[in-house]
Design a protein around this motif. Structure first.
Motif, mmCIF file in Angstrom:
data_model
loop_
_atom_site.group_PDB
_atom_site.id
_atom_site.type_symbol
_atom_site.label_atom_id
_atom_site.label_comp_id
_atom_site.label_asym_id
_atom_site.label_seq_id
_atom_site.Cartn_x
_atom_site.Cartn_y
_atom_site.Cartn_z
ATOM 1 N N SER A 12 0.396 -1.519 0.277
ATOM 2 C CA SER A 12 -0.197 -0.107 -0.218
ATOM 3 C C SER A 12 0.847 1.326 -0.333
ATOM 4 O O SER A 12 0.618 2.151 0.824
ATOM 5 C CB SER A 12 -0.877 -0.004 1.055
ATOM 6 N N PRO A 13 1.457 1.103 -0.800
ATOM 7 C CA PRO A 13 2.560 2.907 -1.212
ATOM 8 C C PRO A 13 1.582 3.774 -1.152
ATOM 9 O O PRO A 13 0.557 3.355 -2.091
ATOM 10 C CB PRO A 13 3.727 2.363 -2.180
ATOM 11 N N SER A 14 2.465 4.905 -1.256
ATOM 12 C CA SER A 14 1.198 6.128 -1.578
ATOM 13 C C SER A 14 1.000 5.914 -3.208
ATOM 14 O O SER A 14 2.247 5.213 -4.294
ATOM 15 C CB SER A 14 1.847 7.353 -1.398
ATOM 16 N N GLY A 15 -0.129 6.644 -4.095
ATOM 17 C CA GLY A 15 -0.636 6.619 -5.870
ATOM 18 C C GLY A 15 0.023 7.441 -6.463
ATOM 19 O O GLY A 15 1.183 8.186 -6.457
ATOM 20 N N GLU A 16 -0.191 7.443 -7.456
ATOM 21 C CA GLU A 16 0.121 8.864 -8.581
ATOM 22 C C GLU A 16 -0.484 9.865 -8.906
ATOM 23 O O GLU A 16 -1.009 10.163 -9.529
ATOM 24 C CB GLU A 16 0.205 8.198 -9.777
ATOM 25 N N ALA A 134 10.608 -10.259 -9.420
ATOM 26 C CA ALA A 134 9.752 -9.261 -8.814
ATOM 27 C C ALA A 134 8.210 -9.595 -8.692
ATOM 28 O O ALA A 134 8.366 -10.025 -10.023
ATOM 29 C CB ALA A 134 10.141 -8.046 -9.508
ATOM 30 N N VAL A 135 7.373 -9.346 -7.985
ATOM 31 C CA VAL A 135 6.590 -10.101 -8.282
ATOM 32 C C VAL A 135 5.687 -8.751 -7.773
ATOM 33 O O VAL A 135 5.179 -8.637 -6.480
ATOM 34 C CB VAL A 135 5.911 -11.378 -7.387
ATOM 35 N N LEU A 136 4.580 -7.740 -8.672
ATOM 36 C CA LEU A 136 3.919 -6.647 -8.946
ATOM 37 C C LEU A 136 2.400 -6.772 -8.777
ATOM 38 O O LEU A 136 2.162 -7.871 -9.885
ATOM 39 C CB LEU A 136 4.510 -5.855 -10.143
ATOM 40 N N GLU A 137 1.705 -6.285 -8.137
ATOM 41 C CA GLU A 137 0.048 -6.581 -7.673
ATOM 42 C C GLU A 137 -0.361 -4.574 -7.387
ATOM 43 O O GLU A 137 -0.056 -4.259 -6.669
ATOM 44 C CB GLU A 137 -0.375 -6.977 -7.426
ATOM 45 N N GLN A 138 -1.455 -4.156 -8.373
ATOM 46 C CA GLN A 138 -1.917 -3.420 -8.318
ATOM 47 C C GLN A 138 -3.531 -3.234 -8.540
ATOM 48 O O GLN A 138 -3.597 -3.816 -9.171
ATOM 49 C CB GLN A 138 -1.063 -1.766 -9.413
ATOM 50 N N ILE A 154 -5.151 -4.826 -2.087
ATOM 51 C CA ILE A 154 -4.112 -4.126 -1.753
ATOM 52 C C ILE A 154 -2.712 -3.781 -2.750
ATOM 53 O O ILE A 154 -2.672 -5.078 -3.924
ATOM 54 C CB ILE A 154 -3.391 -4.230 -0.294
ATOM 55 N N ASP A 155 -1.931 -2.771 -3.075
ATOM 56 C CA ASP A 155 -1.204 -2.768 -3.771
ATOM 57 C C ASP A 155 0.283 -3.676 -3.194
ATOM 58 O O ASP A 155 -0.276 -3.024 -2.491
ATOM 59 C CB ASP A 155 -0.821 -1.432 -3.991
ATOM 60 N N SER A 156 0.690 -3.998 -3.607
ATOM 61 C CA SER A 156 2.033 -4.864 -3.094
ATOM 62 C C SER A 156 3.776 -5.370 -4.374
ATOM 63 O O SER A 156 2.751 -5.403 -5.457
ATOM 64 C CB SER A 156 1.668 -6.135 -2.411
ATOM 65 N N GLY A 157 4.075 -5.392 -3.502
ATOM 66 C CA GLY A 157 5.257 -6.305 -4.580
ATOM 67 C C GLY A 157 6.235 -6.929 -3.426
ATOM 68 O O GLY A 157 6.461 -6.383 -2.855
ATOM 69 N N VAL A 158 6.537 -8.051 -3.584
ATOM 70 C CA VAL A 158 7.815 -8.270 -3.226
ATOM 71 C C VAL A 158 9.216 -8.649 -4.130
ATOM 72 O O VAL A 158 8.682 -8.706 -5.664
ATOM 73 C CB VAL A 158 7.032 -10.054 -2.946
ATOM 74 N N LEU A 159 10.026 -8.312 -3.842
ATOM 75 C CA LEU A 159 11.408 -8.853 -4.431
ATOM 76 C C LEU A 159 12.483 -9.827 -4.466
ATOM 77 O O LEU A 159 12.770 -9.790 -2.395
ATOM 78 C CB LEU A 159 12.674 -7.568 -4.668
ATOM 79 N N LEU A 160 12.230 -10.749 -4.660
ATOM 80 C CA LEU A 160 13.301 -12.041 -4.268
ATOM 81 C C LEU A 160 14.629 -11.499 -5.386
ATOM 82 O O LEU A 160 14.975 -12.104 -6.572
ATOM 83 C CB LEU A 160 12.252 -13.457 -4.363
ATOM 84 N N GLU A 161 15.407 -12.311 -4.349
ATOM 85 C CA GLU A 161 16.954 -12.276 -5.243
ATOM 86 C C GLU A 161 18.262 -13.435 -4.370
ATOM 87 O O GLU A 161 18.231 -13.876 -3.394
ATOM 88 C CB GLU A 161 17.688 -11.037 -4.268
ATOM 89 N N PHE A 162 18.559 -13.867 -5.723
ATOM 90 C CA PHE A 162 19.069 -15.419 -5.913
ATOM 91 C C PHE A 162 20.265 -15.534 -5.580
ATOM 92 O O PHE A 162 20.870 -14.947 -7.083
ATOM 93 C CB PHE A 162 17.981 -16.690 -6.259
ATOM 94 N N GLY A 163 21.679 -16.294 -5.148
ATOM 95 C CA GLY A 163 22.317 -16.704 -5.601
ATOM 96 C C GLY A 163 22.888 -18.179 -5.336
ATOM 97 O O GLY A 163 22.473 -18.952 -5.078
ATOM 98 N N ALA A 164 24.233 -18.143 -4.404
ATOM 99 C CA ALA A 164 24.804 -19.333 -4.926
ATOM 100 C C ALA A 164 24.920 -19.911 -3.295
ATOM 101 O O ALA A 164 25.141 -21.436 -2.989
ATOM 102 C CB ALA A 164 26.095 -19.691 -5.828
#
Length: 267
Positions: A12-16, A134-138, A154-164
């Motif tokens: 739920s970040p601020s809008g545009e 990145a998983v985004l949903e508005q 809700i507005d929501s987003g997720v960032l998953l970061e992978f390595g070794a």
């Protein structure tokens, strides 16, 4: 195998404010008119107007990994506020630039699991060492979606970061046809280590996991729910459980998917 180094989320970040409800409604009318699709102007006017680009900006701001990824995949189960906008290259620039960056759409809830399969294949083949999903949903939709929660999205987003290394390892991704139930497979996975396994379940999942610990995705999401739960609890779950199974079912197609994360044994 890819290891989940970091996960962050925005909710739920601020809008545009630069785009008025009238301008947005006119845009949707122009886009939908050739197909005879009605536009709910009241729905548009009362919407938050948070586009995927705004969610990407927020995710980049709260990210804890400093190095740019080699591979960046953006997924969304619902359309962007501005359809046909290429947000993956924009997010790539924010994360440092230089990644192979692209988006996955038209797969609904299944899209993020497809992204994880690609991360696994790219790493196994030596084509990337690090990757981000990145998983985004508005929530501002011009017309009702048949499977979006009626009590609000809700507005929501997720960032998953992978390595070794450095986090839970992605040990497998499994898919189920619409006529298949994931419940028996969840029960099978849980039975291997009942006290050390956590099931993270989307709202449409048929759950046969027995008495194993489980977490239900929040009901005001559509495609981000299980990933929001993972981002919010990654460190705690890695300390409490040896296996975390994330399972979700796409309500449109009926297809289910699960991803298995295993916490490496400490020396």
């Amino acid at each position: 195998m890819p290891a989940l180094m970091s996960a962050c989320a925005v909710v739920s970040p601020s809008g545009e404010p630069a785009l008025s409800p009238t301008e947005l409604a006119e845009f949707y009318h122009d886009m939908a008119a050739p197909y005879g699709t009605p536009v709910d102007e009241e729905r548009v006017a009362s919407g938050t107007r948070v586009a995927h680009r705004a969610l990407a900006d927020q995710l980049a701001a709260v990210r804890t990994v400093n190095a740019p990824p080699d591979l960046l995949i953006l997924t969304h189960a619902l359309p962007d506020l501005h359809p046909f906008t290429a947000v993956a290259p924009h997010l790539d620039r924010l994360l440092g630039g230089g990644a192979l960056a692209f988006g996955i759409s038209q797969q609904g809830v299944s899209g993020t699991f497809t992204a994880l399969r690609l991360v696994d294949r790219y790493q196994r083949s030596g084509r990337c060492a690090t990757a981000a999903v990145a998983v985004l949903e508005q929530s501002t939709l011009p017309c009702p979606h048949p499977h979006v929660p009626t009590d609000g999205l809700i507005d929501s987003g997720v960032l998953l970061e992978f390595g070794a290394g450095g986090g839970p390892v992605l040990r497998g991704i499994e898919a189920f046809a619409p006529e298949e139930r994931p419940g028996p497979r969840l029960a099978e996975l849980a039975a291997e280590d009942p006290e050390g396994t956590l099931l993270v379940l989307g709202p449409c999942v048929d759950d046969d996991g027995g008495t194993t610990d489980r977490v239900a995705a929040r009901t005001d999401t559509y495609g981000t729910g299980v990933w929001l739960a993972l981002a919010d609890n990654l460190r705690t779950w890695a300390e409490q459980y040896r296996t975390v199974v994330l399972c979700d079912t796409d309500p449109e197609s009926g297809r289910s998917h699960l991803a298995v994360l295993r916490v490496p044994e400490q020396d």
